[in-house]
Design a protein around this motif. Structure first.
Motif, mmCIF file in Angstrom:
data_model
loop_
_atom_site.group_PDB
_atom_site.id
_atom_site.type_symbol
_atom_site.label_atom_id
_atom_site.label_comp_id
_atom_site.label_asym_id
_atom_site.label_seq_id
_atom_site.Cartn_x
_atom_site.Cartn_y
_atom_site.Cartn_z
ATOM 1 N N LEU A 1 3.256 -2.768 -5.298
ATOM 2 C CA LEU A 1 2.288 -3.262 -4.316
ATOM 3 C C LEU A 1 1.337 -2.179 -3.815
ATOM 4 C CD1 LEU A 1 4.620 -5.480 -2.072
ATOM 5 C CD2 LEU A 1 3.160 -6.234 -3.956
ATOM 6 N N GLY A 2 1.808 -0.958 -3.748
ATOM 7 C CA GLY A 2 1.008 0.129 -3.196
ATOM 8 C C GLY A 2 1.925 1.231 -2.702
ATOM 9 N N PHE A 3 1.405 2.086 -1.820
ATOM 10 C CA PHE A 3 2.196 3.176 -1.254
ATOM 11 C C PHE A 3 2.214 3.074 0.268
ATOM 12 C CE2 PHE A 3 1.766 4.879 -5.435
ATOM 13 C CZ PHE A 3 2.765 5.813 -5.596
ATOM 14 N N VAL A 4 3.258 3.640 0.852
ATOM 15 C CA VAL A 4 3.305 3.812 2.302
ATOM 16 C C VAL A 4 3.429 5.304 2.560
ATOM 17 C CG1 VAL A 4 5.826 3.512 2.405
ATOM 18 C CG2 VAL A 4 4.445 3.136 4.445
ATOM 19 N N SER A 5 2.656 5.787 3.517
ATOM 20 C CA SER A 5 2.669 7.222 3.792
ATOM 21 C C SER A 5 3.280 7.507 5.158
ATOM 22 C CB SER A 5 1.255 7.790 3.731
ATOM 23 O OG SER A 5 0.478 7.332 4.821
ATOM 24 N N LYS A 6 3.933 8.655 5.244
ATOM 25 C CA LYS A 6 4.556 9.053 6.506
ATOM 26 C C LYS A 6 3.492 9.262 7.583
ATOM 27 C CE LYS A 6 8.016 11.967 6.260
ATOM 28 N NZ LYS A 6 8.808 13.227 6.204
ATOM 29 N N SER A 7 2.343 9.810 7.190
ATOM 30 C CA SER A 7 1.291 10.074 8.173
ATOM 31 C C SER A 7 0.745 8.774 8.778
ATOM 32 C CB SER A 7 0.155 10.869 7.539
ATOM 33 O OG SER A 7 -0.402 10.166 6.448
ATOM 34 N N SER A 8 0.607 7.717 7.963
ATOM 35 C CA SER A 8 0.109 6.438 8.499
ATOM 36 C C SER A 8 1.123 5.807 9.450
ATOM 37 C CB SER A 8 -0.216 5.472 7.358
ATOM 38 O OG SER A 8 0.950 5.094 6.653
ATOM 39 N N ILE A 9 2.404 6.002 9.170
ATOM 40 C CA ILE A 9 3.444 5.496 10.075
ATOM 41 C C ILE A 9 3.352 6.207 11.419
ATOM 42 C CG2 ILE A 9 5.931 5.353 10.484
ATOM 43 C CD1 ILE A 9 6.299 5.021 7.465
ATOM 44 N N PHE A 10 3.205 7.553 11.379
ATOM 45 C CA PHE A 10 3.111 8.302 12.622
ATOM 46 C C PHE A 10 1.870 7.910 13.421
ATOM 47 C CE2 PHE A 10 5.689 12.026 10.707
ATOM 48 C CZ PHE A 10 6.867 11.378 11.037
#
Length: 594
Positions: free
Chosen positions: A571-580
């Protein structure tokens, strides 16, 4: 929109434009407090006059069988009103207000400004064994929330007015403004600054004045008789606190158990009402003091008139033996939870505030009387009954300060402050060990929907993977050549490239740093395949993973970007920075006024 409403709104719109935010909030707290106070007056008066009407003429309530029939009728009427006028659901209790704060940006449905007054008034007026305080908390919260919505206040100000409405409601019901403020702080707002106290105090004072001016003395609940505190009774107060803690754990667990039993009737509101009404009628037939909120029983215990509790009971046939009375009072402390939970689970509207006070008064009376009857000491039963109320309230609601100051205010003085603090603190400490969350918040906490407690963990639970997936990563087929990969890299702003098959499945990933040494060797552009350069991702995130699970995968892998799959499809990627980043935004949004 009615013209009268427009005439009321226009001056406030002018005030909104020509005053500072702080000044407008102070004016708003007065108006919210006044409205919530009047709502509490209406609710208390509705219950009072329904009971007066039912007892008119032949004094129907003096006939024991009516004590069984009326609560059943009240539950049925409440269920029908909710089904016909409110689409089958109105959202009951303090837990519903906490849900609105954490999950709906403190926006409470408009109908709750009046629906809880009507339904809880009927339930309690007809003898349902539940309290009015939770409904008035919902009503006051709805008034504050909708005021904030109408004048376009931000989340923090709207939440503060919501809490102010609840504080005013509690203050009006008990004529206890300090308890109202503390309730708002302990239960609804756990992270609040000193400056936010002022609107809460103003709203609570206005609410209390509303009821004191309008309501008759016999409608308000207050206690005039108190006895002095004796230091030599401290060990007994400690023991009472421990007993209240044990009973509070019992109360919480039994209430949740009864609720679970009624869940099988969730699809049929009428069947639930019939079964619950019949069970409640049976309990009231055995224990008539379970009829209604329980304040009359509290007054009898406080005055030392416990034998009158047996009035209309089949046990009255055996006379007024002291041990029989003591056993009856002890039984009341244990069965009240069943009567209250059945009333609510069957479809009636009410809460556990007043019932917990009733249980506490019964427990305090039982404890002091048994000590006296065994000639261990000579304890003041009135004081122990009052202090017991604080012990059970503190344990069931996890609000020791509210409990202490409420009992102090309704007894008209602070002579019992030390024993109140001892019992409330002892009960709360014991309960907190076995039940980390109160009766009203336990289910919300289990679902991760309790924003006002353990905020860090809750915000992580609010975050959803589907809202954080980044799709701008350029996928490439595993059979593609190095030359095709270089072309993709040229047109991408990312340094990570998913290797995805024709049917959408993730084979691996390519990191720019791993191919930098070969990407400029043009002679290999047609010779090297992407599948020879890809590596296995350090971890995979499933679309249905909780944010806690995602953060654990980030911590264990040390990665900053992880691929997201749904049933094996990329589906895509999830990044730690976007979560923060999202976490910080939610934290700022949900932080109360500074």
């Amino acid at each position: 929109m009615p013209s009268t409403y427009k005439k009321t709104k226009i001056p406030l719109l002018w005030l909104r434009r020509h005053t500072s935010d702080r000044e407008f909030m102070l004016v708003s707290s007065v108006l919210v407090g006044l409205t919530a106070g009047v709502a509490a007056v209406i609710l208390k008066s509705l219950v009072h006059y329904i009971q007066v009407l039912l007892a008119y003429g032949n004094r129907l309530l003096d006939q024991p069988y009516w004590l069984v029939v009326f609560p059943f009728i009240g539950i049925l009427l409440t269920v029908l009103i909710v089904k016909v006028f409110f689409k089958g659901s109105i959202g009951r209790g303090t837990a519903n207000v906490l849900f609105n704060i954490s999950q709906k940006s403190s926006l409470v449905e408009r109908h709750k400004m009046f629906s809880h007054v009507l339904t809880s008034g009927i339930t309690s007026g007809f003898g349902g064994s539940a309290g009015l305080e939770s409904p008035i908390v919902v009503t006051g919260s709805a008034i504050g929330s909708n005021y904030g919505r109408e004048y376009h206040l931000n989340y923090r100000d709207r939440t503060l007015l919501l809490a102010a409405g609840a504080a005013a409601g509690i203050a009006a019901v008990f004529n206890a403004p300090i308890a109202g403020v503390l309730f708002a702080i302990e239960v609804l707002l756990t992270d609040i600054s000193i400056s936010a106290f002022i609107p809460l105090i103003i709203a609570a004072v206005v609410g209390a004045l509303s009821s004191k001016i309008i309501l008759e003395e016999d409608i308000l609940f207050n206690i005039s008789k108190t006895e002095f505190f004796a230091a030599e009774h401290v060990p007994f107060y400690v023991l009472l606190g421990i007993l209240c803690g044990i009973i509070s754990v019992y109360y919480t667990r039994m209430a949740l158990w009864v609720e679970e039993l009624f869940e099988e009737y969730q699809t049929s509101a009428l069947k639930r009402a019939v079964v619950g009404g019949a069970l409640l009628g049976l309990l009231i037939m055995l224990f008539p003091p379970l009829f209604g909120e329980g304040y009359n029983g509290i007054r009898l215990l406080e005055r030392g008139d416990a034998p009158l509790l047996l009035q209309d009971s089949w046990l009255a046939f055996f006379g007024t033996n002291e041990w029989l009375i003591l056993g009856f009072v002890g039984a009341l402390a244990l069965v009240k939870v069943f009567a209250t939970t059945i009333t609510i689970a069957a479809g009636g509207n009410g809460g556990n505030f007043a019932p917990s006070m009733f249980v506490g008064a019964s427990a305090g009376y039982f404890f002091s009387r048994i000590i006296n009857m065994l000639h261990i000491s000579n304890l003041p039963t009135s004081s122990f009954s009052m202090v017991g109320m604080a012990g059970i309230m503190s344990g069931v609601m996890h609000a020791p300060l509210t409990a202490v100051f409420l009992i102090a205010e309704i007894t008209g003085g602070y002579t019992l402050m030390i024993p109140l603090m001892i019992v409330a603190a002892s009960s709360f400490a014991l309960v907190k060990y076995f039940e980390p969350y109160s009766l009203d918040t336990k289910k919300l906490a289990q679902k991760g929907q309790l924003l006002t407690h353990n905020k860090d963990r809750t915000i992580l639970r609010i975050l959803k993977i589907q809202h954080l997936i980044e799709t701008e990563f350029q996928p490439i087929l595993p059979e593609a050549t190095l030359g095709e990969l270089v072309e993709v890299i040229t047109h991408s702003r990312r340094n990570l490239f998913p290797v995805v098959t024709a049917d959408g499945r993730l084979d691996g990933v390519i990191l720019l740093e791993n191919v930098r040494g070969i990407m400029f060797k043009t002679e290999k552009y047609s010779q090297v395949k992407v599948k020879e350069l890809m590596i296995k991702p350090p971890a995979l995130v499933d679309y249905d993973d909780s944010m806690a699970e995602v953060m654990k995968k980030f911590d264990e892998s040390g990665a900053w970007n992880l691929p997201v799959l749904r049933e094996g499809i990329y589906l895509g990627f999830v990044s730690k920075s976007s979560i923060f980043t999202k976490y910080r935004k939610l934290l700022i949004k949900t932080t109360n006024v500074s």
